[in-house]
Design a protein around this motif. Structure first.
Motif, mmCIF file in Angstrom:
data_model
loop_
_atom_site.group_PDB
_atom_site.id
_atom_site.type_symbol
_atom_site.label_atom_id
_atom_site.label_comp_id
_atom_site.label_asym_id
_atom_site.label_seq_id
_atom_site.Cartn_x
_atom_site.Cartn_y
_atom_site.Cartn_z
ATOM 1 N N ALA A 167 67.689 -103.839 -18.794
ATOM 2 C CA ALA A 167 66.829 -103.161 -17.623
ATOM 3 C C ALA A 167 67.611 -102.876 -16.572
ATOM 4 N N TYR A 168 68.568 -103.915 -16.520
ATOM 5 C CA TYR A 168 69.375 -103.465 -15.228
ATOM 6 C C TYR A 168 70.210 -102.183 -15.390
ATOM 7 N N LYS A 226 69.723 -99.852 -17.235
ATOM 8 C CA LYS A 226 69.182 -98.320 -17.344
ATOM 9 C C LYS A 226 68.546 -98.275 -15.973
ATOM 10 N N ALA A 227 68.664 -99.277 -15.194
ATOM 11 C CA ALA A 227 68.136 -99.141 -13.577
ATOM 12 C C ALA A 227 66.812 -98.885 -13.601
ATOM 13 N N GLU A 228 65.896 -99.637 -14.650
ATOM 14 C CA GLU A 228 64.570 -99.620 -14.800
ATOM 15 C C GLU A 228 64.219 -100.601 -13.930
ATOM 16 N N TRP A 229 63.860 -100.358 -12.750
ATOM 17 C CA TRP A 229 63.559 -101.626 -11.747
ATOM 18 C C TRP A 229 62.148 -102.313 -11.842
ATOM 19 N N THR A 230 61.173 -101.474 -11.997
ATOM 20 C CA THR A 230 59.987 -101.687 -12.679
ATOM 21 C C THR A 230 60.062 -102.937 -13.699
ATOM 22 N N VAL A 251 62.565 -104.647 -14.641
ATOM 23 C CA VAL A 251 63.250 -105.602 -14.346
ATOM 24 C C VAL A 251 62.284 -106.744 -13.347
ATOM 25 N N GLU A 252 61.570 -105.941 -12.584
ATOM 26 C CA GLU A 252 60.383 -106.806 -11.780
ATOM 27 C C GLU A 252 59.398 -107.583 -12.734
ATOM 28 N N ARG A 266 61.142 -110.020 -14.699
ATOM 29 C CA ARG A 266 61.115 -111.492 -13.664
ATOM 30 C C ARG A 266 60.116 -112.147 -13.557
#
Lengths: 566, 854
Positions: free
Chosen positions: A95-96, A98-102, A104-105, A108
């Protein structure tokens, strides 16, 4: 002949063991995870009796685990958690990337965690088991609590360790269970007796750590993870025994000073009067030893126990009624802890650290602990003593005379309270003096006298040894054999003086006889026993050699002549 | 209908924008109607419309909207009036109004810009270049961009015939060509172009108003100028930003910024302020605080009071203009009447009224996943406390077999005195010990640290290996195999066997009482007379001496022709004979000591021999001594073919065995009968080197000790009855218990083996009492004693009780170690023998003495 051919290494010890790598594969874990699992579950390798058999004929060095242990690990639910975590890390990385921050969240939020409660319960089925094994946990937590936030471990771990250690110290203070303390070059050792278990831990000095590079902090962190869990549960239970709520509330004092570091909190917690409620409970306990009708040995035991109990109570009240003031250069935390454990009031300069309850100027202070050669302004109604006095007094279970510990005075040696001398071991003269003091003898004896006593004692001890006896005997034999002359005539022999002589000689004769008897009996020993006996005797001789070495060192400077006389 | 659609769409967007723009910060002046009615009469279908430009600054600096003015009049789309506005974006990026271009043949002319700037609160200059000259107007590029970058409006089309489009490009010197094709509109009247750039550099919007035949724009610009007036000094300078809103670092390395109308470089003002100047300026210049640096012209600008005021207002979030009324009554820009006709005639798409398949697919996937349990509702967070009473229920069943097998890790070793910060001085290492410690490997060291003494607690440093030690402990805990080791915690006294006290086993010899001195060399062999009055000894000095036991007197010395190997007194008390062997001779002596009757009867016994009729060939020659030799006591001489080592009498005193050790022949042992002077070789075969032989005291057995075995032969049956394994390397001597059922063997490898013949052929007991090779062993005739003498110079007396009860094993107790012999040439005691009646023992040694222990 018929029948199936027996294959090698398919039965017996070869099937009871498994190599580390095989075990790892069986569990489908990486080496790091396997190591973690072993640490958490307390699985350790085993050394097979016949390594070559187990190793299937090879002599390559391998680590073996019991197959039973590994099977046991297979059922551990935490293994699944390890795998889940691995997957989680992989997903997170993706996810990191691919810069998929949602994503990642979300990941997490759903981070897989695990708890060690069941492992603790499984490893220590009873509370006492856990308490017995807490030494290492304490030392480790105290070490971690001194770490700075340097990234060697998680900050949460450090704060948790700090919290737990403070709680532990508070428990020890409240339950008055500290027994022995020792300042070593490594740190300060404490020994407490908690629910009948002797627990020893080591606290490093308050310095920044020079973190070594050849230490695997992950291993230590895994241990700490386990230890903090164990330690927390133990603290909970211990607080429960004191009728206290766990976790303890932060005192108001601390609340005001949220910003102060935890170490300061430690101190302030120590200085604040803790849970006075417990005092009544404790007083009740004092009279708990009931009288049972007993006779003979039981009676003796009972008396001994009673005496011990009394001594213990006396020790617990060692510093009661005293008011201490710690100068700024002494280690506040340890001293405050120790003093409060024995009922003293402690304070320090307010400007140094929070928690000081009274000032230097307080007239009721009885002792001021100073660790510098001299101090400018001295009050006449208090003792100025060096910190070692506190430690030595605790170990001696009595308030030692303060004269030896005044400022600028060369301190008497600080002895380890953990050494229990057996027969024939070396006892430092200071310890003998201390023991005399404890027995209630006058301290103001002449030094020389004391020394002589010691020497004589040693002499006696040494006399007991076979070594000297044999020497004496040899001498006698020599004397006997010298009775011959070369003349042809028959010369009358001499009667040995001690054979007919005084009482002392008779005693000597008896001794000699005994020694000979023993020697003859030793000749008749079986080979195995003889070997063992020789080993024991070798050890004994070594201790005597050490003793004599120490004695030599003592006398090498001052009274070398004396030694010669001895 | 179409129109409606479009319009509604438009309104929608506008309202959306308006929403975005709240709170609107309107920098533009209160709306003034700048436009005059159209000057140009003509067939224009669309009459002019008046635009009230209005730019709204969105606070975060996004949309800047110039709403097209609504027009009074029938023409829906009239000519636009554009007025340049420069709007300051709050974060302070310069907003550039494109300057008008000059009319003329030069297609690519340089810009003329008259900069004016508004100070943004953080202090950046805002440049607004009003047109200086009437003339051709540079038309900004057509497309208007919506702030997020979506094209909103299609390119304008030049509607008016008077317009001439001309491309125009501005070249930036550092070679970063910035081409922008302009469409210039040539209008006879000066136009006031305005282009508003979005701070991020995207051209946002450009309003242009063509105001034909009016000088108003100029007026307006002057008005602007007054409003955003710069300091006069600045105005007097002929430095203007001619490059536009470009990143100024492009000009960083050049001495100039842009070019003037003539194509000459506009040089930057010389600036050589260093930090110190800056500092001095800061300290001294009272206007320092209101001086800002303008990057676009590379000059410092002192802000006027109005500008400072403006800044303050902006900082407070107020409108730049003091007089601006933000709560004006709203004006409906678009009509709210729903139009009945669409703007276009295009039919509606099909997709606009059928449901989306993609969406359906997505939803169905989700539904499926939920059904299959792939998607689960999020679990609620656990709320159990971190710590609780884990051992609240101590279940005894929880203690598994594992726990019983578990080996708890050993605790850390507790510190000793040497670890103290202030140890007693004897625990400190001396210089040599310290050196030795440092040279040792870490594993070999007895102490893992160096003891140190510190004068006070304050002086104690941190222990550098603290973390190491903790880590090593961790490693020990999870890497070390554990084993339950049975620590032998025995009292060494318990290991010593409980034996009867030697005192209770008396009598036995305890002290040396007599030393028989006379020999000058090793005394190889001794023998006591059966009465116990005399002792015979044979030595390497070629003499045989007879001693009186009680007095130690040497009664007789006989010279023989060689080193005496063995002597043996005849055990028959009725016969007074001594066998002596030296070299290859066995001599039978009558010492003439003791009872005369016995002596004479012995002589008579020897002389009464009558040779048999048939003379058989014998292995030895028997010779009767005569003359002086006879007087000396020699009686018979047996000359052997080889050197004789040992002679032994049979208990009855008639038979005599002699040993001639020889590994290669079967002639090693000979048995002689004295009365018949007969000799026979009992063995036909060589079974090894014979060390010694002995007769059974009661029965007709014969013991032969070879190097490692003792063979027992039955002399009557002429057969081997037993072969005893001695487990010794080399037997030296042998003795038979007077009872005949036990036997001891001494060996050169320091052992003494006791055999119980009834028990086994293996030794009943091996005694390793001596430190060196045993040379002689002996049993006492009456007392339960046996003795062994060895090269270590000692004689050990043992109590060897043999019980009549066959079930009870012999009791062997060493009772005395007798020392006295001196070791010469590594030899100590060579022979031991007991007194026949008293519990005394004789020993002969290499120191040429014989000693009696009583």
């Amino acid at each position: 002949m018929g029948g199936l051919q027996k294959k090698k290494y398919e039965r017996g010890s070869a099937t009871n063991y498994i190599t580390r790598n095989k075990a790892r594969k069986k569990l489908q874990l990486s080496l790091a995870d396997f190591r973690r699992l072993c640490i958490l579950k307390g699985i350790y390798p085993h050394e097979p009796k016949h390594k070559k058999k187990v190793n299937k004929g090879s002599t390559a060095p391998r680590t073996f685990y019991l197959l039973k242990d590994i099977r046991f690990l297979l059922h551990e639910p935490i293994v699944r958690k390890f795998r889940e975590y691995k997957v989680f890390v992989r997903k997170l990385r993706k996810a990191y990337g691919k810069a998929e921050w949602t994503a990642v969240e979300r990941l997490r939020d759903n981070k897989p965690g695990y708890k060690l409660d069941h492992i603790i319960k499984e490893r220590y089925p009873t509370f006492i088991d856990a308490l017995r094994d807490i030494d290492d946990a304490l030392s480790m937590c105290f070490l971690f609590s001194t770490f700075a936030r340097t990234g060697k471990c998680h900050v949460q771990t450090i704060t948790l360790c700090r919290r737990l250690t403070v709680e532990w110290m508070n428990y020890v203070v409240t339950s008055r269970s500290l027994r022995k303390v020792f300042i070593s070059i490594k740190g300060i050792y404490y020994q407490a007796e908690v629910l009948g278990q002797l627990i020893t831990w080591l606290v490093p000095y308050q310095f920044a750590h020079d973190h070594p590079t050849d230490v695997d902090y992950r291993v230590m962190a895994t241990f700490t993870e386990m230890y903090t869990t164990l330690f927390g549960f133990i603290n909970f239970r211990l607080y429960q025994t004191l009728n206290l709520v766990y976790p303890p509330k932060v005192t108001q004092h601390e609340k005001l000073n949220r910003w102060v570091s935890c170490s300061l909190q430690k101190l302030s917690a120590l200085s604040a009067s803790l849970a006075r409620v417990v005092a009544t409970a404790e007083e009740e306990e004092e009279n708990q030893l009931d009288q049972f009708p007993a006779d003979g040995e039981d009676l003796e035991n009972m008396e001994a126990r009673e005496k011990e109990q009394k001594e213990q109570e006396a020790q617990n009240r060692l510093f009661e009624g005293l008011k201490f003031f710690l100068n700024r250069e002494v280690p506040r935390e340890s001293l405050a802890f120790i003093l409060r454990c024995f009922g003293a009031e402690v304070s320090w300069d307010k400007s140094l650290c929070i928690g000081g309850t009274y000032n230097v100027t307080d007239e009721t202070i009885t002792h001021q602990i100073v660790d510098r050669p001299d101090i400018d302004k001295q009050y006449i109604n208090r003792y100025y003593i060096q910190p070692q006095w506190v430690f030595d007094s605790v170990n001696a279970k009595m308030r030692l005379p303060v004269e030896d510990y005044f400022l600028g005075v060369t301190l008497p040696p600080h002895l380890s309270p953990f050494v229990e001398e057996k027969d024939g071991d070396y006892v430092p003269p200071e310890k003998l003096k201390l023991m005399a003091l404890q027995r209630g003898e006058k301290h103001e004896e002449e030094e020389d006298d004391d020394d002589d006593d010691d020497d004589e004692e040693y002499n006696d001890e040494v006399d007991d040894e076979d070594l000297t006896e044999e020497k004496n005997l040899k001498k006698m034999e020599d004397q006997r054999s010298q009775g011959k002359t070369l003349a042809v005539k028959v010369t009358p022999g001499k009667v040995k003086p001690w054979e007919t002589g005084s009482v002392g000689n008779k005693v000597r004769l008896e001794k000699e006889e005994k020694a000979e008897e023993k020697r003859l009996a030793i000749m008749m020993m079986k080979k195995k026993e003889k070997y063992l006996y020789d080993k024991i005797m070798f050890g004994k001789k070594r201790t005597t050699r050490e003793v004599s070495e120490h004695l030599r060192k003592i006398h090498s400077g001052s009274s070398f002549l004396l030694l010669l006389v001895l | 209908m179409r129109l409606w659609n479009e319009l509604s769409y438009f309104t929608c967007w506008i309202s959306h924008q308006a929403r975005l723009c709240t709170p609107p910060t309107r920098l533009c002046t209160p709306p003034t109607r700048l436009c005059t009615p159209p000057t140009r009469p003509g067939p224009a279908l669309y009459s002019t419309h008046q635009a009230r430009p209005c730019s709204v600054l969105h606070p975060p600096g996004q949309a800047l909207l110039c709403t097209p003015p609504t027009r009074p009049g029938p023409a829906l789309y009239s000519t636009h009036q554009a007025r340049p506005y420069s709007v300051l974006h709050p974060p302070g990026q310069a907003l550039l109004c494109t300057p008008p271009t000059r009319p003329g043949p030069t297609l690519y002319s340089t810009h003329q810009a008259r900069p004016y700037s508004v100070l943004h609160p953080p202090g950046q200059a805002l440049l607004c270049t009003p047109p200086t000259r009437p003339g051709p107007v540079l038309h900004p590029p057509g497309p208007v961009l919506h702030p997020p970058g979506q094209a909103l409006y299609s390119t304008h089309q030049a509607l008016y015939s008077t317009h001439q489009a001309r491309p125009c490009s501005v070249l930036h010197p550092p070679g970063k060509a910035l081409y922008s094709t302009h469409q210039a509109r040539l209008c006879t009247p000066p136009t006031m172009p305005g282009s508003v750039l979005h701070p991020s550099g995207k051209a946002l919007y450009s309003t242009h108003l063509t105001v034909p035949g009016l000088i108003q724009p100029i007026c307006f610009s002057t008005r602007l100028l007054t409003r955003f007036s710069l300091s006069p000094s600045f105005l007097s300078q002929d430095i203007r930003n001619t490059v536009g809103n470009i990143p100024m670092e492009w000009y960083q390395d050049y001495p100039h910024i842009g070019y003037n109308l003539d194509g000459k470089k506009i040089f930057k003002p010389i600036r050589n302020k260093d930090e110190l100047d800056e500092f001095l300026d800061k300290m001294e210049n009272p206007d320092y605080w209101r001086t800002v640096h303008d990057k676009t012209t590379a000059s410092d600008i002192r802000l006027s009071d109005e500008q400072v005021d403006l800044v303050h207002r902006l900082q407070k979030g107020q409108f730049g203009d003091v007089n601006f009324n933000e709560y004006e009554p709203s004006v409906d820009f678009f009509t709210n009447e729903v139009m009945i006709h669409p703007v276009t005639n295009r039919p509606q798409d099909k997709r606009s009224f059928i449901p989306s398949l993609i969406e359906k697919e997505k939803v169905s996937k989700l539904v499926h996943a939920i059904k299959m349990g792939w998607i689960k509702p999020r679990k609620p967070k656990e709320t159990t406390p971190q710590y609780y009473d884990l051992w609240a229920k101590e279940d005894p069943n929880a203690i598994l077999g594992r726990h019983k097998m578990h080996v708890p890790a050993p605790k850390m070793r507790l510190p000793g005195h040497e670890e103290s910060y202030n140890p007693p001085p004897e625990y400190l290492l001396t210089e040599e010990e310290r050196m030795a410690w440092e040279q040792q490997d870490a594993e070999d060291r007895k102490l893992p640290f160096l003891p140190q003494k510190h004068s006070c607690l304050r002086a104690v440093p941190a222990f550098s290996r603290f973390i190491h030690e903790r880590f090593e402990r961790c490693l020990d805990l999870y890497l070390c195999p554990r084993q339950r080791k049975m620590r032998v915690n025995v009292n060494p006294e318990d290991l010593i066997p409980k034996l009867p006290k030697p005192k209770d086993l008396q009598p036995f010899p305890t002290t040396m009482s007599l030393v028989y001195i006379g020999h000058s060399s090793l005394v190889r062999s001794i023998s006591a007379s059966p009465t116990g009055q005399w002792l015979v000894s044979g030595s390497d000095d070629c003499t045989v001496r007879f001693w009186e036991v009680n007095t130690g007197r040497c009664m007789k010395t006989l010279e023989v022709g060689g080193a005496v190997k063995s002597v043996a007194w005849n055990p028959n008390p009725a016969v007074c004979l001594v066998a002596v062997c030296f070299e290859s001779t066995v001599l039978l002596l009558n010492p003439g000591l003791g009872d005369r009757l016995v002596v004479s009867s012995t002589d008579q016994l020897i002389t009464s021999y009558e040779p048999p009729e048939e003379d058989k060939e014998q292995a030895v020659t028997w010779a009767l001594s005569e003359g002086p030799e006879h007087d000396n006591g020699h009686r018979l001489t047996l000359t052997h073919p080889k050197a004789v080592k040992q002679v032994v009498w049979h208990g009855k005193g008639d038979y005599l065995a002699s040993v001639m050790p020889d590994n290669s022949s079967n002639l090693q042992v000979l048995i002689h009968q004295v009365s018949k002077r007969r000799t026979q070789n009992p063995f036909r075969k060589n079974k090894g080197l014979v060390q010694c032989v002995s007769f059974h005291p009661l029965r007709p057995y014969f013991f032969v000790a070879t190097q490692r075995y003792v063979r027992v032969y039955n002399l009557i049956k002429q057969e081997l009855t037993k072969k005893l394994m001695t487990n010794c390397k080399w037997i030296s001597s042998m003795a038979i218990h007077p009872g005949g059922d036990n036997l001891i063997c001494g060996s050169y490898d320091c052992r003494l083996a006791w055999f119980d013949l009834d028990l086994s052929t293996k030794p009943y007991k091996m005694l390793r009492h001596h430190k060196k090779a045993l040379r002689g062993v002996a049993y006492h005739k009456h007392y339960p004693l046996f003795a062994s003498g060895a090269d270590d110079g000692s004689v050990i007396i043992c109590h060897g009780m043999v019980y009549n009860d066959l079930l009870q094993n012999p009791l062997i107790v060493p009772v005395k170690v007798l020392k006295g012999h001196q070791i010469t040439h590594d030899l100590g005691v060579l022979d031991v023998t007991f007194h026949p009646t008293q519990p005394w023992v004789f020993s002969s040694g290499a120191d040429a003495t014989i000693r009696l222990f009583t």
